[in-house]
Design an enzyme around this catalytic site. Sequence first.
Site, mmCIF file in Angstrom:
data_model
loop_
_atom_site.group_PDB
_atom_site.id
_atom_site.type_symbol
_atom_site.label_atom_id
_atom_site.label_comp_id
_atom_site.label_asym_id
_atom_site.label_seq_id
_atom_site.Cartn_x
_atom_site.Cartn_y
_atom_site.Cartn_z
ATOM 1 N N LYS A 22 0.735 -1.414 0.132
ATOM 2 C CA LYS A 22 0.123 0.095 0.106
ATOM 3 C C LYS A 22 0.949 1.137 -0.147
ATOM 4 C CE LYS A 22 -1.553 1.584 4.162
ATOM 5 N NZ LYS A 22 -1.193 3.042 4.392
ATOM 6 N N ASN A 23 1.898 1.157 0.685
ATOM 7 C CA ASN A 23 2.478 2.565 1.184
ATOM 8 C C ASN A 23 3.712 2.671 -0.167
ATOM 9 O OD1 ASN A 23 0.971 3.014 3.391
ATOM 10 N ND2 ASN A 23 2.760 2.519 4.655
ATOM 11 N N ARG A 92 -5.526 10.758 4.442
ATOM 12 C CA ARG A 92 -4.638 11.512 4.913
ATOM 13 C C ARG A 92 -3.580 11.672 4.174
ATOM 14 N NH1 ARG A 92 -8.060 13.735 8.230
ATOM 15 N NH2 ARG A 92 -9.095 12.121 9.370
ATOM 16 N N CYS A 116 -5.653 12.842 12.925
ATOM 17 C CA CYS A 116 -6.159 11.296 12.629
ATOM 18 C C CYS A 116 -5.990 10.611 13.789
ATOM 19 C CB CYS A 116 -5.774 10.635 11.414
ATOM 20 S SG CYS A 116 -4.058 10.215 11.484
ATOM 21 N N ARG A 121 -1.483 15.267 12.055
ATOM 22 C CA ARG A 121 -0.415 14.876 10.745
ATOM 23 C C ARG A 121 -0.079 16.123 10.225
ATOM 24 N NH1 ARG A 121 -1.633 9.262 9.499
ATOM 25 N NH2 ARG A 121 0.142 9.284 8.427
ATOM 26 N N PRO A 122 1.041 16.790 10.891
ATOM 27 C CA PRO A 122 1.403 18.054 10.244
ATOM 28 C C PRO A 122 2.035 17.943 8.953
ATOM 29 C CG PRO A 122 3.067 17.310 12.055
ATOM 30 C CD PRO A 122 1.657 16.419 12.127
ATOM 31 N N ILE A 123 2.307 18.671 7.943
ATOM 32 C CA ILE A 123 2.811 18.639 6.692
ATOM 33 C C ILE A 123 3.690 19.619 6.464
ATOM 34 C CG2 ILE A 123 0.789 17.469 5.543
ATOM 35 C CD1 ILE A 123 -0.152 20.421 4.481
ATOM 36 N N ASP A 124 4.202 20.479 7.746
ATOM 37 C CA ASP A 124 5.153 21.593 7.536
ATOM 38 C C ASP A 124 6.502 21.164 6.819
ATOM 39 O OD1 ASP A 124 5.449 19.631 9.773
ATOM 40 O OD2 ASP A 124 7.016 21.111 10.732
ATOM 41 N N ASP A 306 4.575 0.671 11.794
ATOM 42 C CA ASP A 306 3.451 -0.019 11.524
ATOM 43 C C ASP A 306 3.461 -1.287 12.023
ATOM 44 O OD1 ASP A 306 3.567 1.538 8.238
ATOM 45 O OD2 ASP A 306 3.026 2.276 10.213
ATOM 46 N N ARG A 398 -8.431 -0.412 4.707
ATOM 47 C CA ARG A 398 -7.369 0.526 3.876
ATOM 48 C C ARG A 398 -6.007 -0.333 3.773
ATOM 49 N NH1 ARG A 398 -5.839 4.713 7.626
ATOM 50 N NH2 ARG A 398 -4.352 5.192 5.524
#
Length: 435
Positions: A22-23, A92, A116, A121-124, A306, A398
């Site tokens: 998936k990833n 996300r 979540c 879940r920062p995206i900086d 994970d 998912r």
Amino acid sequence: MAKLIIRGGNRLEGVMRICGAKNSVLPILAASLLVSEKSVLQNCPALSDVRLASEILRRLGCTVEREEDRITIDPAHADGTVIPEKLMSEMRSSIIFLGAMAARNGRAVLSAPGGCDLGPRPIDLHLAALRKMGAEIVEEGGIVDCRVNGRLHGAEIRFPFVSVGATENVLIAAAAADGATRILNAACEPEICDLAQFLIRCGARITGAGTSRIIVEGVRKLHGCEHRVIPDRIAAATYLLAASVTGGDITLSDVEPQQLSAVLPRLQETGCELSVGSRRIRVRAKGRPKALSPLVTAPYPGFPTDAQAPFMALCCIADGTTAFEETIFRNRFRHAAELNRMGAEIGVTGQSAVVKGVPFLHGARVSATDLRGGAALVLAALSAEGETEISQVHHIDRGYESMECALSSLGASAVRTETWQIKEENRIIRTAFAM
Ligand code: EPZ
């Protein structure tokens, strides 16, 4: 909502093929936006996240067709610049489309992936890196509006800490940027190597993928390619654990053992007998699992975050006490409370947890809190006495293809109560498409 009903106590045995990662397929689907022709991806898992990512590509103007495990993407008319908020909120990790959209169309408008199940879940890091490559990004009211005048340009991107998604976003954006990009403190996960391999097959010039220092020489044009997605190492870890918690004997095929270099020794530590071939792993459980020495998650090649929850399920019934330290996400022990409802003895303090093994768990009504937490509940249910009902199964869907069918093929008593979930997924996609 769909539920899984699992009756514990069956010994699992048999052979199972592990599907594509998936990833890995998610960032590669995003990267397919960069190229000017069709790409064909093989070994794609049938997961809700993959269906959502395919809908995002369609929303951006691609044609996306799936035939068995093969997905064909034609980005010829992909001039879209907006990802509908509904699709963003469902997944996300859609932030991974940012770099590709900015590089291809010079514009990307998407909603920031809010908090979540694993915490914020920062995206900086994603935004800072793309700004350094020339993107003008405005964040307002939860919307990220990214514009590029002309082309992105190469830059030196030094991450303060390892981020898989941010490394992937920069890798994708840099492949088509003007000039060279150096990514320092890059993530080294196998999924990064797979994304780089896809981009190289499309004509990108990348060296160092899989190390913490990646160099990308941007090229003007990338062409389509055919690419086979690597196996899912976390799904593999999960199913190996299914043998361990049921005293079973499972062989996985189409796996890459070297991707599990931090996981297999821990399985052996529990007392399992492993035999490892070039693309096969066999695990034979020998009696009650033993507790582990402290398990600390870390970026690859460290122990994968994970796999933390699935391993915790095993430690719940181990002979002894195991300490866990979760160093990647702030809130990744939500499954502990659900496992305690099944008779586990887990104490959580911040990002540490202590699991005191008990001889057996008992069935209960529990709820999946997130993808890997849900997998942990399934593993616990397989070992428990009696019947367990797991709700919020959409989290599990998912990342695992029909988990109940996969486990039943190995001898588990596992059924899904409703197919309403699939209808719900289609409703979400329809409403998003209609927006
Ligand atoms: C990827 O998430 C995976 N998801 C996750 O798998 C995995 O757990 C994670 O990498 C770590 O290996 C996909 O690949 C789709 P990060 P990602 O950026 O990219 C913080 C699963 O179960 N951070 O490496 O989102 C972040 O909050 C999923 O399959 C920032 O602070 O993870 C986290 O604490 C779950 N700012 C840490 O870094 C940023 O800009 C690592 O996150 C980005 C991240």
